[in-house]
Design an enzyme around this catalytic site. Sequence first.
Site, PDB file in Angstrom:
ATOM      1  N   CYS A  88      50.510 -28.731  -5.300  1.00 23.04           N
ATOM      2  CA  CYS A  88      50.495 -27.635  -4.338  1.00 23.04           C
ATOM      3  C   CYS A  88      51.917 -27.458  -3.821  1.00 23.04           C
ATOM      4  CB  CYS A  88      49.535 -27.960  -3.205  1.00 23.04           C
ATOM      5  SG  CYS A  88      49.532 -26.728  -1.949  1.00 23.04           S
ATOM      6  N   LEU A  89      52.626 -26.480  -4.373  1.00 22.85           N
ATOM      7  CA  LEU A  89      54.021 -26.265  -4.004  1.00 22.85           C
ATOM      8  C   LEU A  89      54.286 -24.768  -4.009  1.00 22.85           C
ATOM      9  CD1 LEU A  89      56.800 -27.458  -3.380  1.00 22.85           C
ATOM     10  CD2 LEU A  89      57.212 -27.606  -5.836  1.00 22.85           C
TER      11      LEU A  89
END
Lengths: 152, 612
Positions: A88-89
């Site tokens: 999750c970036l």
Amino acid sequence: MSTPARKRLMRDFKRLMQDPPAGISGAPQDNNIMLWNAVIFGPDDTPWDGGTFKLTLQFTEDYPNKPPTVRFVSRMFHPNIYADGSICLDILQNQWSPIYDVAAILTSIQSLLCDPNPNSPANSEAARLFSENKREYNRKVREIVEQSWTAD
Amino acid sequence: MVTDAEEVSPTASSSELEQEDDDDDCYLSDQEDDALEESVLQVLEDERDEDCHWSSTSVITKESLLAAQREDLRKVMELLGLREHHARTLLIHYRWDVERIFELLDQKGRDRLFSEAGIPLQPANNPGSPSSTEVTCNVCYDDVPLSDASKMDCGHNYCNECWTGYFIVKINEGQSRRIKCMALKCNTICDEAIVRKLVNAKRPDIAERFERFLLESYIEDNDTVKWCPSTPHCGNAIRVKGDIHCEVECTCGRQFCFNCSSEAHSPCSCVMWELWIKKCRDESETVNWITVNTKPCPKCHKPVEKNGGCNLVACICGQAFCWLCGGATGRDHTWSSISGHSCGRFTEDQSKKTEQARRNLYRYMHYHNRYKAHTDSLKQEAKLKGDIQGKISISENKDSKIKDYSWVINGLNRLFRSRRVLSYSYPFAFYMFGDEIFKDEMTSDERELKQNLFEDQQQQLEFNVERLSGFLERDFQNFSDDEVMDTMKHVINLSNVVDRLCKQMYQCIENDLLYPLRTPHNIAPYKSKGLDRASELNVCWDSSEQGLQPIKYSQDEHKSQPGLSGSSIFGKRQLGSSSNNNGRPHKRERNDAHGGAALFDLNVPAEVADKI
């Protein structure tokens, strides 16, 4: 066949070889410029120190207008990394820009290791420990660091 | 209520209609400023008893869509000195609310207003051009001639091939209205002229889609314009100026709540109606149904599908939000830590929960059965219209001195409207007096008192609606003249009674039930004459006058503001600028007011009433 994506990936690879950022490495898999293997080394002076974390990057012909699919192969324990290795970036999603190249992607992920965002938990136990029990969190991180030496 | 009534046909031969035209001519020759103010106040005075929520509706077709937004674009371009694509960017960012842009210009100043919308503050420097004939593109790393590169207003310069590829991906992702510069962290919106030129050279089909998206942003990004929700889609959109909590009718015949685009549901609020529809759809009331596949965006309420592994999702409107923690890890941990605890709790409270579930189910069935009974009656009565038309034809051909049957049509329309009000009053009551929404806002004594007050009115309305329905179902075509007269009296009286009871119910709901609440719930107001039928947007006005009249009418409307404000205890939204800048609004308003009166003047022939 030479497409904009493939030409760009060849240049990304060349730049990575000529001027590699510290703590990361990567290269296309044999005969497939669209699928890369990469390694991120845990930053010094952090619980991640000594880790050798393996990733894959799957590109499409939309690259660089769309980000690759990046996934850890090594087992991870981090608030923003899912059990299946997905990350999750923001720059891999809605904050993506064609200016980012492979080196920039890997460097950003390396930074994420020590600078998680607990408000967007992909691993709820890691997020909880990071907020409530830093010592236990660090112990678990060192545990996966040791596992990263042998796992394949 | 100010409704843009359809213009009376110039071919009408009725002397009364001609007289109206003459009056309009005299009216227009008076002082326009004072006349406008008096006219608006007069209309508001006329409608005060019925409607404190002002709104006007117009329909936007494919043909008028461009004209509708061009006015706003030109206004912003002229007053702020912007190029078209910057004006469009600003309008899209502030959801085509021209008044708000000018308010924020005063509050924030020009620089902040622009930067927040992605508009560069000053022309970019041009340091490299004199000394070099080539530029290095930082996306593909090629050196290209200056003629093969494009620079955006922010100064970032990349080769046209990379721009084109980027634009095509963004358009396909549904981002036509806000394509940002490729540079890192650069918020500037790309010049639509460059986008159009580059994409059209390579993919004309996608360039066409880009144009359509830009054109339709006037609807997609505008809180005062909504697509008609008809299926199949009629292609129209409805624009509302004033209170958006209203119910409208498109020219295709579809009636819907403008605020939430569902079928018209007043006096049920949008929140209640959404809950009610979901509840009715879930056939098993003892199980909570959760939407797993999509979640509504908190900003634009469009459903968003989660297509990746991440819990942070971004809607195409630009709003990002967090999904509930999902995926294998989350599910594992949630299961292992919550399940044991939950299992124990369920065991302890099982008996109590079962009893509560049974009570909730009975309560729901009570309200749903009555709701369904009235919606079923409404369907039956819709069929009644055809029968009644037949009966009227038979009656008009009889050897009888009674020739006017408009009271039947008027009674039937009253029945439809009141039946609808009655039907939706049951889901309203279900939530108003239930535990789901307002449990903490009323004491149990308060709730009981208010429930009795409401249900007393509801029952009176129900009783009289059934009586009206009974009289309208009579076979009056077989009646003697005396019997017809008797039926007519009952229908007229009951229509008036029902209308008054509907008004009283709405007053009770708005003033006694909803107004004291901490969380605001808005309902579309009751209108005796039924839903606002949207008028066609007028796209033909003299272009040479455009520069003058909008400002003039804006000033006029500003003058009338104090009078308007005083007429509403809830406060009024500012009047929007009129898109129709000639004298027609006044003409149509007068016609509408007159036509409105005709609905209650049973001496007017049915043909004229129907036409109006």
